[in-house]
Design an enzyme around this catalytic site. Sequence first.
Site, short mmCIF file in Angstrom:
data_model
loop_
_atom_site.label_atom_id
_atom_site.label_comp_id
_atom_site.label_asym_id
_atom_site.label_seq_id
_atom_site.Cartn_x
_atom_site.Cartn_y
_atom_site.Cartn_z
N ASP A 1 109.24 51.72 58.27
CA ASP A 1 110.43 51.29 57.55
C ASP A 1 111.40 50.62 58.54
O ASP A 1 111.83 51.24 59.51
CB ASP A 1 111.10 52.51 56.90
CG ASP A 1 112.14 52.13 55.87
OD1 ASP A 1 112.83 51.09 56.06
OD2 ASP A 1 112.28 52.85 54.87
N GLU B 1 101.74 61.20 56.44
CA GLU B 1 102.54 60.40 55.50
C GLU B 1 103.37 61.36 54.65
O GLU B 1 102.91 62.45 54.31
CB GLU B 1 101.60 59.56 54.62
CG GLU B 1 102.24 58.85 53.45
CD GLU B 1 103.29 57.84 53.88
OE1 GLU B 1 104.42 57.97 53.38
OE2 GLU B 1 103.01 56.96 54.71
N LYS C 1 119.46 46.99 57.66
CA LYS C 1 120.91 46.96 57.80
C LYS C 1 121.33 47.61 59.11
O LYS C 1 120.84 48.68 59.47
CB LYS C 1 121.57 47.67 56.62
CG LYS C 1 121.36 46.96 55.28
CD LYS C 1 122.06 47.68 54.16
CE LYS C 1 121.84 46.95 52.83
NZ LYS C 1 122.51 47.65 51.70
N THR D 1 97.48 43.28 55.15
CA THR D 1 97.84 43.90 53.86
C THR D 1 98.63 42.91 53.02
O THR D 1 99.10 41.88 53.49
CB THR D 1 98.68 45.16 54.08
OG1 THR D 1 99.94 44.78 54.63
CG2 THR D 1 97.98 46.13 55.02
N LYS D 2 98.83 43.28 51.76
CA LYS D 2 99.62 42.43 50.88
C LYS D 2 101.06 42.33 51.36
O LYS D 2 101.72 41.30 51.18
CB LYS D 2 99.56 42.96 49.44
CG LYS D 2 100.14 44.35 49.25
CD LYS D 2 100.01 44.79 47.79
CE LYS D 2 100.58 46.19 47.58
NZ LYS D 2 100.43 46.63 46.17
N ASP E 1 106.60 65.53 57.89
CA ASP E 1 107.37 64.85 58.92
C ASP E 1 106.55 64.73 60.21
O ASP E 1 106.10 65.74 60.77
CB ASP E 1 108.65 65.66 59.18
CG ASP E 1 109.64 64.94 60.06
OD1 ASP E 1 109.23 64.09 60.87
OD2 ASP E 1 110.85 65.23 59.93
#
Length: 231
Positions: free
Chosen positions: A139, A89, A143, A210-211, A116
Amino acid sequence: MESEQRPRMRSVVSYVQRGGRMTVAQQRAWDELWPSMGWKVSELPPGPIDFADWFARPAPVLLEIGSGMGETTSQLAAAAPEVNYVAVEVYEAGLGQLMLRAERLRVRNLRLLNGDAVVLLTEHIAPESLSGVRIFFPDPWPKKRHHKRRLVQPEFVALVASRLATGGTLHLATDWEHYAEQMLEVCSAEPALRNRHPDWAPRPGWRPVTKFESRAREEGRISRDLIFEKV
């Protein structure tokens, strides 16, 4: 350092390096727990990591890419004590929170890497050494002009496949429909992988909700899982 010819990969900006301060508890985790649990990828010695030495035991190694705040990772590691569970992470506060969660659950089979994932896989993971790779809710870069920043691209999937042992799995999950379709297309085109299912995998009951996944449901987004196997 391994002598094989490594895949040629451009630099992938697949994450945002978040700023902000850590909480007092997260900083305490870094001060007290990180020295025994983690490495910064940039500070690793050259060559592949000796996971048996790091965990003080030989066991299947499972790599999770992007553990976030550790809500899922801590539970999955606790539920599989027979596995050497590794999480990478970039978000330091997230790793701090993960260490706190692991401490509460008394997890002993978890090691952490800060940096990374592409560098980690290319320079520090031996070929055919992983029993599995998990990428849960990366992620989405929703867009269109940012889609090139998404982690799951052909070169990256080829790199992951090269690090999986035969029979090892690549498990992906996302709640963004277009990204799920991209994942399916990219992974299906990788000759070293085969889909264990006709398309989407049934949502595994062992993967905690998860939330963020709950919020996605409230917003009308459906989570989709994919499980590919190294052939």
